[in-house]
Design a protein around this motif. Structure first.
Motif, PDB file in Angstrom:
ATOM      1  N   PHE A  94     -12.076  -1.668  -4.574  1.00 39.79           N
ATOM      2  CA  PHE A  94     -11.175  -1.543  -3.368  1.00 39.79           C
ATOM      3  C   PHE A  94     -11.303  -2.138  -2.404  1.00 39.79           C
ATOM      4  O   PHE A  94     -10.684  -3.191  -1.753  1.00 39.79           O
ATOM      5  N   ASP A  95     -13.006  -1.991  -1.811  1.00 41.20           N
ATOM      6  CA  ASP A  95     -13.133  -2.929  -0.502  1.00 41.20           C
ATOM      7  C   ASP A  95     -13.211  -4.342  -0.983  1.00 41.20           C
ATOM      8  O   ASP A  95     -12.771  -5.199  -0.267  1.00 41.20           O
ATOM      9  N   ALA A  96     -13.520  -4.770  -2.137  1.00 40.38           N
ATOM     10  CA  ALA A  96     -13.638  -6.112  -2.606  1.00 40.38           C
ATOM     11  C   ALA A  96     -12.255  -6.845  -2.697  1.00 40.38           C
ATOM     12  O   ALA A  96     -11.913  -7.791  -2.235  1.00 40.38           O
ATOM     13  N   LEU A  97     -11.342  -6.016  -3.039  1.00 39.31           N
ATOM     14  CA  LEU A  97      -9.861  -6.473  -3.237  1.00 39.31           C
ATOM     15  C   LEU A  97      -9.332  -6.628  -1.826  1.00 39.31           C
ATOM     16  O   LEU A  97      -8.845  -7.592  -1.569  1.00 39.31           O
ATOM     17  N   LEU A  98      -9.606  -5.675  -0.758  1.00 35.96           N
ATOM     18  CA  LEU A  98      -9.038  -5.760   0.611  1.00 35.96           C
ATOM     19  C   LEU A  98      -9.571  -7.105   1.203  1.00 35.96           C
ATOM     20  O   LEU A  98      -8.747  -7.945   1.799  1.00 35.96           O
ATOM     21  N   GLU A  99     -10.729  -7.438   0.682  1.00 41.33           N
ATOM     22  CA  GLU A  99     -11.475  -8.711   1.298  1.00 41.33           C
ATOM     23  C   GLU A  99     -10.726  -9.694   0.715  1.00 41.33           C
ATOM     24  O   GLU A  99     -10.395 -10.788   1.561  1.00 41.33           O
ATOM     25  N   ARG A 100     -10.366 -10.041  -0.567  1.00 41.34           N
ATOM     26  CA  ARG A 100      -9.741 -10.983  -1.338  1.00 41.34           C
ATOM     27  C   ARG A 100      -8.436 -11.237  -0.738  1.00 41.34           C
ATOM     28  O   ARG A 100      -7.816 -12.286  -0.358  1.00 41.34           O
ATOM     29  N   LEU A 101      -7.570  -9.962  -0.789  1.00 40.49           N
ATOM     30  CA  LEU A 101      -6.317 -10.114   0.002  1.00 40.49           C
ATOM     31  C   LEU A 101      -6.366 -10.786   1.516  1.00 40.49           C
ATOM     32  O   LEU A 101      -5.544 -11.709   1.744  1.00 40.49           O
ATOM     33  N   ARG A 102      -7.467 -10.383   2.277  1.00 42.70           N
ATOM     34  CA  ARG A 102      -7.413 -10.919   3.910  1.00 42.70           C
ATOM     35  C   ARG A 102      -7.576 -12.327   3.670  1.00 42.70           C
ATOM     36  O   ARG A 102      -7.121 -13.347   4.119  1.00 42.70           O
ATOM     37  N   GLU A 103      -8.588 -12.739   2.597  1.00 46.59           N
ATOM     38  CA  GLU A 103      -9.226 -14.256   2.487  1.00 46.59           C
ATOM     39  C   GLU A 103      -8.057 -15.052   2.285  1.00 46.59           C
ATOM     40  O   GLU A 103      -7.855 -16.249   2.603  1.00 46.59           O
ATOM     41  N   ARG A 104      -7.041 -14.519   1.330  1.00 40.82           N
ATOM     42  CA  ARG A 104      -6.093 -15.407   0.800  1.00 40.82           C
ATOM     43  C   ARG A 104      -4.865 -15.238   1.555  1.00 40.82           C
ATOM     44  O   ARG A 104      -3.802 -15.770   1.255  1.00 40.82           O
ATOM     45  N   ALA A 105      -4.746 -14.274   2.636  1.00 38.37           N
ATOM     46  CA  ALA A 105      -3.706 -14.317   3.634  1.00 38.37           C
ATOM     47  C   ALA A 105      -2.436 -13.708   2.958  1.00 38.37           C
ATOM     48  O   ALA A 105      -1.311 -13.871   3.179  1.00 38.37           O
ATOM     49  N   VAL A 106      -2.765 -12.724   1.915  1.00 39.08           N
ATOM     50  CA  VAL A 106      -1.699 -12.144   1.198  1.00 39.08           C
ATOM     51  C   VAL A 106      -1.196 -10.863   2.136  1.00 39.08           C
ATOM     52  O   VAL A 106      -1.981  -9.959   2.340  1.00 39.08           O
ATOM     53  N   PRO A 107       0.188 -10.887   2.438  1.00 40.30           N
ATOM     54  CA  PRO A 107       0.595  -9.881   3.065  1.00 40.30           C
ATOM     55  C   PRO A 107       0.495  -8.597   2.682  1.00 40.30           C
ATOM     56  O   PRO A 107       0.617  -8.452   1.509  1.00 40.30           O
ATOM     57  N   MET A 108       0.005  -7.524   2.988  1.00 36.95           N
ATOM     58  CA  MET A 108      -0.067  -6.230   2.493  1.00 36.95           C
ATOM     59  C   MET A 108       0.094  -4.866   3.684  1.00 36.95           C
ATOM     60  O   MET A 108       0.093  -5.384   4.920  1.00 36.95           O
ATOM     61  N   SER A 109       0.299  -4.028   3.054  1.00 37.14           N
ATOM     62  CA  SER A 109       0.614  -2.733   3.772  1.00 37.14           C
ATOM     63  C   SER A 109      -0.609  -2.442   4.635  1.00 37.14           C
ATOM     64  O   SER A 109      -1.788  -2.817   4.043  1.00 37.14           O
ATOM     65  N   GLY A 110      -0.465  -1.474   5.430  1.00 37.44           N
ATOM     66  CA  GLY A 110      -1.804  -0.710   6.150  1.00 37.44           C
ATOM     67  C   GLY A 110      -2.303  -0.065   4.776  1.00 37.44           C
ATOM     68  O   GLY A 110      -1.851   0.543   3.810  1.00 37.44           O
ATOM     69  N   VAL A 111      -3.734   0.543   4.984  1.00 36.71           N
ATOM     70  CA  VAL A 111      -4.269   1.440   3.899  1.00 36.71           C
ATOM     71  C   VAL A 111      -3.818   2.934   4.458  1.00 36.71           C
ATOM     72  O   VAL A 111      -4.171   3.420   5.463  1.00 36.71           O
TER      73      VAL A 111
END
Length: 142
Positions: A94-111
């Motif tokens: 999960f932590d690694a996914l959050l990092e990948r989403l941020r690196e790729r600038a994928v819009p996401m909800s708050g956790v």
């Protein structure tokens, strides 16, 4: 948790570009492509990505919609809304996914915290969209 014989086998998502969608699910979620080469070679109608030993997500080209007539009344169902798909991962994943989403600038909800699911309350979860607008939720339990 109940161990019953019914299992989720697959989910089919409509996608515009199966190769691009496969890359997204591989790069962002770390899911293994299935039949991608065969699809690119015209030997398979669509690729998939493996969620677990028993579950895959099929990435069906929206261009195939007119051919899918096996269910009466299904014509015109392309893009029929699915609210979202939820995957459960480990806390580390999960932590690694959050990092990948941020690196790729994928819009996401708050956790979010304590969202109810198949295994009870999840410690954390997040929502985001794939390239075709399908909403994904990923969560981890304690």
């Amino acid at each position: 948790m109940t161990d019953n014989s019914t299992r989720l086998d697959h989910v089919v998502l409509w996608v515009r570009d199966p190769a691009a969608s496969t890359a997204f699910y591989q790069d962002v979620l770390g899911l293994e492509p299935v039949r991608l080469t065969e699809h690119k070679n015209g030997e398979a109608p669509f690729p998939s990505v493996r969620v677990s030993d028993e579950t895959i997500i099929d990435l069906m080209p929206v261009a195939r919609a007119p051919r899918l007539t096996m269910v009466p009344g299904a014509d015109g169902s392309t893009g029929h809304p699915v609210n979202h798909i939820c995957l459960s991962v480990t806390e580390t994943a999960f932590d690694a996914l959050l990092e990948r989403l941020r690196e790729r600038a994928v819009p996401m909800s708050g956790v979010s915290h304590n969202s109810f699911g198949a295994r009870g309350r999840a410690a954390r979860n997040v929502y985001f969209r794939d390239p075709d607008g399908n909403v994904m939720e990923v969560r981890h339990y304690d």
